[in-house]
Design an enzyme around this catalytic site. Structure first.
Site, short mmCIF file in Angstrom:
data_model
loop_
_atom_site.label_atom_id
_atom_site.label_comp_id
_atom_site.label_asym_id
_atom_site.label_seq_id
_atom_site.Cartn_x
_atom_site.Cartn_y
_atom_site.Cartn_z
N ASP A 1 0.81 -1.18 -0.01
CA ASP A 1 0.23 0.01 -0.01
C ASP A 1 0.87 1.24 -0.08
O ASP A 1 0.45 2.24 0.46
CB ASP A 1 -0.94 0.01 1.09
CG ASP A 1 -1.80 -1.14 1.28
OD1 ASP A 1 -2.10 -1.77 0.29
OD2 ASP A 1 -2.04 -1.63 2.29
N LYS B 1 1.76 2.07 -4.80
CA LYS B 1 2.04 1.60 -6.64
C LYS B 1 1.17 1.74 -7.46
O LYS B 1 1.72 2.16 -8.61
CB LYS B 1 2.32 0.03 -6.36
CG LYS B 1 3.55 -0.19 -5.14
CD LYS B 1 3.61 -1.97 -4.96
CE LYS B 1 2.40 -2.61 -4.30
NZ LYS B 1 2.14 -2.03 -3.12
N GLY C 1 -4.54 -4.43 -3.80
CA GLY C 1 -5.80 -3.40 -3.88
C GLY C 1 -4.88 -2.21 -4.28
O GLY C 1 -4.21 -1.62 -3.46
N HIS C 2 -5.21 -1.68 -5.43
CA HIS C 2 -4.18 -0.49 -5.83
C HIS C 2 -5.41 0.57 -6.20
O HIS C 2 -6.34 0.28 -7.25
CB HIS C 2 -3.43 -0.66 -7.19
CG HIS C 2 -2.53 -2.01 -6.86
ND1 HIS C 2 -1.97 -2.83 -7.86
CD2 HIS C 2 -1.94 -2.34 -5.44
CE1 HIS C 2 -1.10 -3.72 -7.41
NE2 HIS C 2 -1.23 -3.71 -5.89
N GLN D 1 2.06 -5.99 -3.23
CA GLN D 1 2.39 -6.20 -2.07
C GLN D 1 3.62 -5.33 -1.66
O GLN D 1 3.85 -4.17 -2.53
CB GLN D 1 2.87 -7.52 -1.62
CG GLN D 1 1.48 -8.38 -1.40
CD GLN D 1 0.75 -9.02 -2.66
OE1 GLN D 1 1.51 -9.54 -3.63
NE2 GLN D 1 -0.46 -8.59 -2.72
#
Ligand code: GDP
Ligand code: IMO
Ligand code: MG
Length: 443
Positions: free
Chosen positions: A13, A16, A40-41, A224
């Site tokens: 988080d 990215k 989750g981006h 990650q």
């Protein structure tokens, strides 16, 4: 031609999604190399929020091919949900935009089931996984029981593989009081996915070789973060794949010399979701203030992220294990207004100063962080368009971080939008065509 690897240097988080989306205009291909829909981006474009999990963060730029490598574990249901969600937002995510490696492993219905069992069994020592079946899918890969996307091309092979896996799983399920797997139902479900996934399946190592021969630029995208890497992270409180730079070669089938530069992304503070040691964690009001200002809630599970000060020991370590050339520093705007901003510069363990980041989590759990307290910056960072627009105290913060982690900062992100980015002079020269990136961000 230059290929750039972009990855997270903390526990995920780091931003990215924002940085990959920002840099994509300078690349022809964005290729993700590990993980699954545990990621989750969040990407913001013109006030619109788009959350990506499995599909590379280059998807919002229509001219770019997005690649999902053999190093990933793919849930077909999650993939098509994301394709559908993107479609609903006007983003095409069809086979002309996405190539899925035939070597990627599939997440099967038994993977989330076994993950819940294993997390329950661990009790207080649970890892706090995303419960998406990621870990068990990689376990089956290592056990040589995995079913790969390429196996969908022949339904007889698929049926046989499901039966083989069921023969291995059912005895365990019996002990846990669970019914045996319904091989026929699973086969029917995955035969359905086979038809839909077929057009996306590609020989990715070959495709990447062809693109490189054409002189195209590739951005290798990590999910990650380095401290969640299976080998180099805070084991066992890690994910189950190689999120560090080495994972790009194995997870896509390219040689190490295909990677020409490494950009490491780090927040100006630290966050972590799930269990595991976190030396600079702030369990007080300050931690809650950072969480609130930084909107630190997981994009995948909605869980509150644990927050703490910047840990230069950890980031220095991440620079080393990834061979990081340059840093993108994100979310310093969240720290604006703090009178003082402490930075962890060392760890003490049993009265002695440690040389670096200890590989054992039980040591990391007990270290005492040593802080250097830097003056804060009262000014907001929003609106800064060049290095000269950054507050003096913040520029000094950046300089100190660079010294501590022995790596230069090339990008400062000051907000969620593409245009909220400051490029530090010449720092990415030769690796990224910044003129293209700037033009697209300003559009
Ligand atoms: P990722 O998993 O590394 O892609 O990061 P996430 O998207 O899960 O979390 C990063 C969050 O911070 C997202 O909500 C981004 O929109 C947001 N973000 C990224 N860069 C910045 C920044 O420079 N400032 C602020 N305030 N938010 C940012
Ligand atoms: P992005 O790509 C933050 C964490 C989980 C848990 C551990 C193992 O958005 O940075 P897993 O489900 O992977 O087996 O869980 O890893 N984790 C993440 N934390 N960001 C992520 O992805 C994460 N993906 C996994 O919270 O602690
Ligand atoms: Mg995330």
């Amino acid at each position: 031609m230059a290929n750039l690897l972009v990855l997270g240097m903390q526990w995920g988080d780091e931003g990215k999604g924002k940085i990959v989306d920002l840099l994509t205009p300078a690349f022809d291909v964005v290729a993700r190399y590990q993980g699954g829909h545990n990621a989750g981006h969040t990407v913001w474009v013109g006030g619109r929020k788009i959350v990506l999990h499995l599909i590379p963060s280059g998807i919002l730029h229509p001219g770019t091919l997005c690649v999902i490598g053999n190093g990933l574990v793919v849930s077909p249901a999650a993939f098509f949900k994301e394709v559908g969600d993107l479609g609903a937002q006007g983003v095409s995510a069809g086979p002309e935009r996405i190539a899925l490696s035939r070597g990627a492993h599939l997440i099967m219905p038994w993977h989330p089931m076994t993950e819940r069992l294993s997390e329950d069994r661990r009790g207080a020592k649970r890892i706090g996984t995303t419960c998406r079946g990621i870990g068990p899918a990689y376990e089956d890969k290592a056990a040589r029981l995995g079913i790969r996307a390429g196996d969908l091309a022949d339904l007889e092979v698929l049926r046989e593989k499901i039966a083989e896996a069921a023969a291995a799983k059912d005895p365990v399920f019996r002990v846990c009081g669970l019914p045996p797997l319904d091989i026929e139902a699973i086969f029917r479900e995955y035969a359905g996915w086979a038809e839909k996934l077929g057009p996306y399946l590609r020989d990715v190592p070959l495709l990447l070789e062809e693109r490189m021969k054409l002189g195209q630029n590739i951005l290798f995208e990590g999910a990650q973060g380095a401290l969640l890497d299976l080998d180099h992270g805070t084991y066992p409180y890690v994910t189950s794949s190689s999120s560090t730079a080495g994972g790009a070669a194995t997870g896509l089938g390219v040689g190490p010399r295909a990677i020409h530069g490494v950009l490491g992304i780090t927040k100006a503070y630290t966050t972590r979701v799930g269990s595991g040691p976190f030396p600079t964690e702030l369990l007080d009001e300050t931690g809650r203030t950072i969480a609130k200002r930084g909107d630190e809630y997981g994009a995948t599970t909605g869980r509150a992220r644990r927050c703490g000060w910047f840990d230069a020991v950890a980031v220095r370590y991440a620079c080393r294990v990834n061979g990081v050339d340059r840093i993108a520093l994100t979310k310093p705007d969240v720290l604006a207004g703090f009178a003082e901003v402490p930075v962890c510069v060392g760890y003490r363990y049993k009265g002695e100063r440690l040389k670096g980041f200890p590989p054992e989590p039980w040591v990391l759990e007990r270290v005492e962080p040593e802080y250097r307290v830097l003056p804060g910056w009262p000014e907001s960072l929003h609106g800064a368009s060049g290095p000269e627009g950054l507050p003096k105290a913040f520029a000094e913060y950046v300089r100190v971080l660079e010294d501590l982690v022995e790596t230069r900062v090339a990008i400062v992100s000051t907000g969620v939008e593409r245009a909220e980015t400051v490029f530090l002079d010449g720092a990415l020269a030769g690796l990224v065509d910044l003129a293209r990136v700037r033009a697209a961000a300003a559009a």
